[in-house]
Design a protein around this motif. Structure first.
Motif, PDB file in Angstrom:
ATOM      1  N   ARG A   1      -2.122   7.570   4.629  1.00  9.64           N
ATOM      2  CA  ARG A   1      -2.050   8.827   3.888  1.00  9.64           C
ATOM      3  C   ARG A   1      -3.173   8.835   2.858  1.00  9.64           C
ATOM      4  O   ARG A   1      -3.375   7.837   2.156  1.00  9.64           O
TER       5      ARG A   1
ATOM      6  N   LEU B   1       0.226   3.866   9.542  1.00 10.08           N
ATOM      7  CA  LEU B   1       0.133   5.243   9.077  1.00 10.08           C
ATOM      8  C   LEU B   1      -0.731   5.231   7.816  1.00 10.08           C
ATOM      9  O   LEU B   1      -0.518   4.407   6.928  1.00 10.08           O
TER      10      LEU B   1
ATOM     11  N   PRO C   1      -2.943   3.792  16.009  1.00  7.54           N
ATOM     12  CA  PRO C   1      -2.062   3.114  16.969  1.00  7.54           C
ATOM     13  C   PRO C   1      -1.078   2.171  16.260  1.00  7.54           C
ATOM     14  O   PRO C   1       0.064   2.039  16.668  1.00  7.54           O
ATOM     15  N   LYS C   2      -1.527   1.524  15.215  1.00 11.07           N
ATOM     16  CA  LYS C   2      -0.622   0.669  14.434  1.00 11.07           C
ATOM     17  C   LYS C   2      -0.862   0.992  12.974  1.00 11.07           C
ATOM     18  O   LYS C   2      -1.861   0.588  12.402  1.00 11.07           O
TER      19      LYS C   2
ATOM     20  N   PHE D   1      -0.115   0.151   6.634  1.00  7.98           N
ATOM     21  CA  PHE D   1      -1.098  -0.689   7.334  1.00  7.98           C
ATOM     22  C   PHE D   1      -1.231  -2.043   6.630  1.00  7.98           C
ATOM     23  O   PHE D   1      -0.582  -2.304   5.613  1.00  7.98           O
TER      24      PHE D   1
ATOM     25  N   GLY E   1       0.007   3.783   2.628  1.00  6.05           N
ATOM     26  CA  GLY E   1       0.503   3.712   4.005  1.00  6.05           C
ATOM     27  C   GLY E   1       1.065   2.352   4.344  1.00  6.05           C
ATOM     28  O   GLY E   1       1.181   1.467   3.485  1.00  6.05           O
TER      29      GLY E   1
ATOM     30  N   PHE F   1       0.827  -1.222   0.000  1.00  6.23           N
ATOM     31  CA  PHE F   1       0.000   0.000   0.000  1.00  6.23           C
ATOM     32  C   PHE F   1       0.854   1.262   0.000  1.00  6.23           C
ATOM     33  O   PHE F   1       0.337   2.366   0.159  1.00  6.23           O
ATOM     34  N   GLN F   2       2.160   1.092  -0.130  1.00  5.19           N
ATOM     35  CA  GLN F   2       3.045   2.256  -0.041  1.00  5.19           C
ATOM     36  C   GLN F   2       3.410   2.801  -1.422  1.00  5.19           C
ATOM     37  O   GLN F   2       3.371   2.089  -2.420  1.00  5.19           O
TER      38      GLN F   2
ATOM     39  N   LEU G   1      -2.576  12.929   6.673  1.00  5.01           N
ATOM     40  CA  LEU G   1      -1.619  11.959   7.187  1.00  5.01           C
ATOM     41  C   LEU G   1      -2.128  11.624   8.578  1.00  5.01           C
ATOM     42  O   LEU G   1      -2.204  12.504   9.443  1.00  5.01           O
ATOM     43  N   TYR G   2      -2.514  10.367   8.769  1.00  7.50           N
ATOM     44  CA  TYR G   2      -3.104   9.985  10.053  1.00  7.50           C
ATOM     45  C   TYR G   2      -2.339   8.810  10.642  1.00  7.50           C
ATOM     46  O   TYR G   2      -2.114   7.796   9.979  1.00  7.50           O
ATOM     47  N   LYS G   3      -1.924   8.975  11.902  1.00  4.26           N
ATOM     48  CA  LYS G   3      -1.194   7.900  12.579  1.00  4.26           C
ATOM     49  C   LYS G   3      -2.160   7.165  13.491  1.00  4.26           C
ATOM     50  O   LYS G   3      -2.615   7.706  14.498  1.00  4.26           O
TER      51      LYS G   3
ATOM     52  N   ILE H   1       6.053  11.896  12.518  1.00  5.08           N
ATOM     53  CA  ILE H   1       4.896  11.493  13.329  1.00  5.08           C
ATOM     54  C   ILE H   1       5.043  10.046  13.796  1.00  5.08           C
ATOM     55  O   ILE H   1       4.626   9.671  14.890  1.00  5.08           O
TER      56      ILE H   1
END
Lengths: 258, 92
Positions: free
Chosen positions: B15, B13, B10-11, B34, B32, A51-52, B6-8, A176
């Motif tokens: 985008r 990231l 708990p486990k 995840f 991201g 997904f990156q 951009l949201y972090k 972050i």
């Protein structure tokens, strides 16, 4: 459970190494290949989660300058840097651990084997989350996994004796994310197993065999890829894993069975 | 208007890049570190969000619809996904 151990790898061709993982997974899913434990290394590569986007995760100019290859795996999770000091393994298995279709349970089960292995290797002060392991609070292993029709694939990268400066130079980790881990730079967050307990690649490879035997009851038979796995690897390699739209973009490519 | 978030969680990231046209999402791209199984569902999620008005209720409903297909995002709740999408409005 008897597990085929496959040692064939392609250190100078990370795209082929990743194509093999998907080919074996699909052949196990089709019922034609046995449960498999595979070891492989890549000489100089960044491996992205599916997904990156390459441009978001690594310094593309630096990678070009240092001839670092960019490859994408078919599982999620984050980018990792591989050199010959990093040992990767994949477990591809028919569900037989009560994992069912639960991905969190899949991680728990397969991570238990990895943690047992690192204990066997004597890595000190281990702690682990869903898909990573730390020693003395520094990351030494990252893992990713997927599951389809009860067949699981779990693959992990272990920092044994990797050039951590190179790792920190090529990967871009957002502030972050570092902040969340309580560190300011990537270098503060990672460590090599060799420095922590003196073990080298071969020691760690043996520890993985022992750890999974102990934790999940694996017994081993050396093996090689089947003709079907090789043929599917070739097709995945040319139609997916070497494509820029896959490695640099965020396109999903499905290669049909022959 | 192209918007980002951009949201972090708990486990993981998340985008998001989207085109916001009069408060309605268009051409959404989610990237991201995840996990999502099956992985190719990410394209379905993106398409699912296109044409959705960017308000809490509409986005929550779209995300709930998406998860009802049996997709799993380990250690990442649907609330996280909603927050990530809503993040494009605050420009975070």
């Amino acid at each position: 459970m008897e597990v085929r151990v496959v040692e064939e790898d392609y250190p100078d061709d990370p795209h082929r190494n990743l194509a093999v993982d998907e080919a074996v997974f699909r052949e196990v899913e089709a019922g034609r290949s046995p449960t498999t434990l595979r070891f492989y290394r890549n000489r100089n590569a960044v491996i992205l989660g599916c997904f990156q986007l390459a441009e978001e995760e690594l310094d593309l100019d630096y990678a070009a300058k240092k001839q670092i290859e960019i490859a994408k795996r078919f599982t999620g999770g984050g980018a990792v840097y591989h050199d010959m000091g990093d040992l990767n393994f994949s477990v591809i298995s028919k569900d037989s651990f009560g994992i069912g279709l639960n991905v969190e349970r899949l991680f728990k089960t397969m991570m238990s084997g990895a943690v047992a292995s690192l204990n066997v290797a004597g890595v000190p002060e281990l702690a682990w989350g869903m898909n990573d392991v730390t020693s003395r609070k520094k990351k030494i292993m990252g893992a990713a996994a997927t599951l389809k029709k009860g067949v699981v694939l779990f693959h992990a990268a272990l920092l044994v004796n990797t050039d951590l400066n190179e790792l920190a130079s090529v990967l871009k980790v957002p502030g972050i994310k570092l902040k969340d881990k309580g560190v300011q730079t990537i270098l503060e967050r990672v460590a090599n197993i060799k420095e922590l307990c003196g073990k080298d690649i071969e020691d760690v490879r043996k520890a993985i065999l022992d750890g999974y035997a102990k934790e999940l009851g694996f017994s081993y038979a050396p093996g090689s890829l089947t003709d079907r796995e090789r043929a599917l690897t070739d097709r995945l390699y040319s139609e997916k894993y070497t494509k820029d739209s896959w490695n640099r973009g965020r396109e999903f490519i499905h290669v049909e069975d022959a | 208007m192209i918007v980002h978030s951009l949201y972090k969680a708990p486990k993981g990231l998340i985008r998001i890049e989207a085109d916001l046209d009069s408060g309605v999402l268009a051409s959404v791209r989610i990237t991201g570190d995840f996990f999502m199984v099956p992985e190719e569902s990410i394209s379905a999620l993106e398409r699912h969000l296109e044409g959705v008005r960017l308000d809490q209720g509409s986005v929550s409903k779209a995300i709930d619809d998406f998860y009802s297909s049996g997709v799993e995002t380990p250690m990442l709740g649907r609330d996280d996904m909603v927050k990530a999408v809503m993040g494009v409005s605050s420009g975070s």
